[in-house]
Write an enzyme that holds these catalytic residues in place. Structure first.
Site, PDB file in Angstrom:
ATOM      1  CG  ASP A   1      -5.955   0.794  -0.491  1.00  0.00           C
ATOM      2  OD1 ASP A   1      -5.130   1.733  -0.486  1.00  0.00           O
ATOM      3  OD2 ASP A   1      -5.943  -0.120   0.354  1.00  0.00           O
TER       4      ASP A   1
ATOM      5  CG  ASP B   1      -2.503   4.055  -1.322  1.00  0.00           C
ATOM      6  OD1 ASP B   1      -3.310   4.007  -2.286  1.00  0.00           O
ATOM      7  OD2 ASP B   1      -2.594   3.300  -0.342  1.00  0.00           O
TER       8      ASP B   1
ATOM      9  CG  ASP C   1      -2.889  -0.635  -2.313  1.00  0.00           C
ATOM     10  OD1 ASP C   1      -2.888   0.540  -1.908  1.00  0.00           O
ATOM     11  OD2 ASP C   1      -3.461  -1.563  -1.691  1.00  0.00           O
TER      12      ASP C   1
ATOM     13  CB  SER D   1      -0.951  -0.049   1.200  1.00  0.00           C
ATOM     14  OG  SER D   1      -1.945   0.941   1.104  1.00  0.00           O
TER      15      SER D   1
END
Length: 447
Positions: free
Chosen positions: A244, A240, A242, A103
């Site tokens: 999400d 960010d 990833d 992340s």
């Protein structure tokens, strides 16, 4: 023994904490647990995606090898956002999905997240069963029973099409800067924004495996703020590693955080009659200003512990449609099964376009009370809630704040760190108390 799974999967320094061997063993254990209900048929199916970290390459190889050896067919999705993997787990009717990402963490870290059928995050008890299964001997499949591995050539297109279908209106006339953090959204986010009608300036879109989240993205907004001002953009969107998460920047460079985004989206859904039970789900970290704005608008606020998994649990249990975190994890449950930064950014910009207001003006639907967060690293976070001297310091601070503020001490779910948050009517007071408490935590919880 510490639990292997944290608040967001298994995470650690790749090659040291998260090794190829652990990834392979996790894949075999997960295959056993996530297909043991007997509904997967003779050949279970899993999808595997990753962000562009260099370590994702060897971890993906280990994960795919373990799954195939356990008799699971695997569809490799390649580099895609976490919410895309969740969506494709559902769309491709997979028995489970795997995302390899850390992340917002720096490049040396990596992690493993599992999704169950329908793209749902796993409950704690299922993760515990996977962890327990690591200790059990496993026999691999042989001959025709081994899993087969294929590539999904259209995964990105399927995901972009999905998020665009959720838009209530187009973004024509908006100039937008998007910062993809050299991460998993580098391809799909600019493409989706352009197809939605926006003029797009994309930054942070050159991942080399080592530069993810480095001085960019939702954890480092300075580059986005500068680009928005330089290009005279209407807004900036930050993801960010990833994707999400979504944070935003107004035309003047001011930050629009997750609480403000939630406030805007809650009022949009409320006006359209789509905010289930007129309820918004947030965590204990959300600003008091958000709760006051929602009360004025007739929206009930439900609070959960920090972590989008707990927001999701409360949303599913209550049948609610919107929830999220100040950090920019926003869940639109009518369109996604997990936090989706790209979907969030599109919906926020759709509100800007529909109302004909600047993002900065739209964000004024709530007033942020000063909130200071101090991260105290290298301490024994397990004692944060039990140490007597820390508790006494918190009690003094709460007495000093009275009804005009609050204190929250929270151990990080992924790092050896305690987060000290103080909210007060005046920023100077909040900062002074936060720094005082942080000093106590650093001294009393030293390792």
């Amino acid at each position: 023994m510490a639990r292997l799974f944290g608040t967001d999967g298994v995470r650690g320094v790749a090659g040291r904490d998260l090794t190829a061997r652990l990834a392979l063993d996790l894949s075999i254990a997960a295959a056993r647990v996530l297909t043991e209900d007997g509904t997967a048929g003779p050949r279970p199916l899993a999808v595997v995606g990753r962000d562009p970290r260099a370590s994702g390459e060897f971890l993906e190889a280990a994960m795919v090898a373990g799954l195939a050896s356990a008799g699971v067919d695997v569809v490799r999705l390649g580099v895609l956002p976490t919410p895309a993997v969740a969506h494709l787990t559902d769309e491709l009717k997979a028995d489970f999905g795997v995302m390899l990402s850390a992340s917002h963490n720096p490049a040396p870290d990596n992690g493993v997240k599992f999704f169950g059928r329908g793209g749902q995050k796993l409950p704690d008890e299922v993760e515990d069963r996977i962890e327990a299964a690591l200790a059990e001997p496993a026999e691999g499949a042989v001959n025709g029973a081994v899993g087969r591995v294929t590539e999904a050539a259209d995964g990105a297109e399927r995901y972009v099409r999905h998020v665009l279908e959720s838009l209530p209106n187009r973004l024509d006339g908006l100039k937008v800067v998007v910062d993809c953090a050299h991460g998993a959204a580098s391809g799909v986010a600019p493409e989706a924004l352009r197809r939605a009608g926006a003029e797009v300036i994309a930054i942070g879109t050159e991942p080399d495996g080592l530069n993810i989240n480095e001085g960019c993205g939702s954890t480092h907004l300075e580059a986005l703020q500068a680009a928005v001002r330089e290009h005279g953009a209407d807004a900036g969107i930050a993801h960010d590693g990833d994707a999400d998460r979504c944070l935003a920047v107004a035309a003047d460079g001011s930050v629009v955080d997750g609480d403000q985004i939630l406030a805007v989206l809650a009022l949009e859904l409320q006006e359209a009659g789509l905010l289930a039970d007129s309820t918004l789900v947030v965590t204990v970290m959300s600003n008091l200003g958000l709760k006051l704005a929602m009360a004025e608008a007739g929206v009930t606020v439900v609070e959960t512990p920090v972590g989008d998994r707990y927001v999701l649990e409360a949303m599913r249990e209550g049948g609610f449609s919107l929830g999220g975190e100040q950090s920019g994890h926003v869940v639109l449950l009518d369109h996604a099964t997990t936090g989706d930064g790209l979907l969030t950014g599109l919906r926020l910009l759709a509100a800007v376009s529909r109302r004909g207001l600047a993002l900065g003006e739209l964000a004024k639907v709530m007033t942020r009370l000063p909130q200071v967060l101090v991260n105290v690293r290298g301490v024994d976070k397990s004692r944060a809630s039990t140490d007597a001297k820390v508790a006494a310091a918190v009690a003094v601070a709460e007495s000093e704040l009275g009804e005009s503020g609050r204190v929250l001490l929270r151990p990080s779910g992924t790092e050896p760190m305690v987060r000290v948050m103080v909210e007060a009517a005046e920023e100077a007071q909040a900062r002074a108390i936060a720094e005082r408490l942080a000093a106590v935590v650093e001294t009393e919880l030293a390792v």
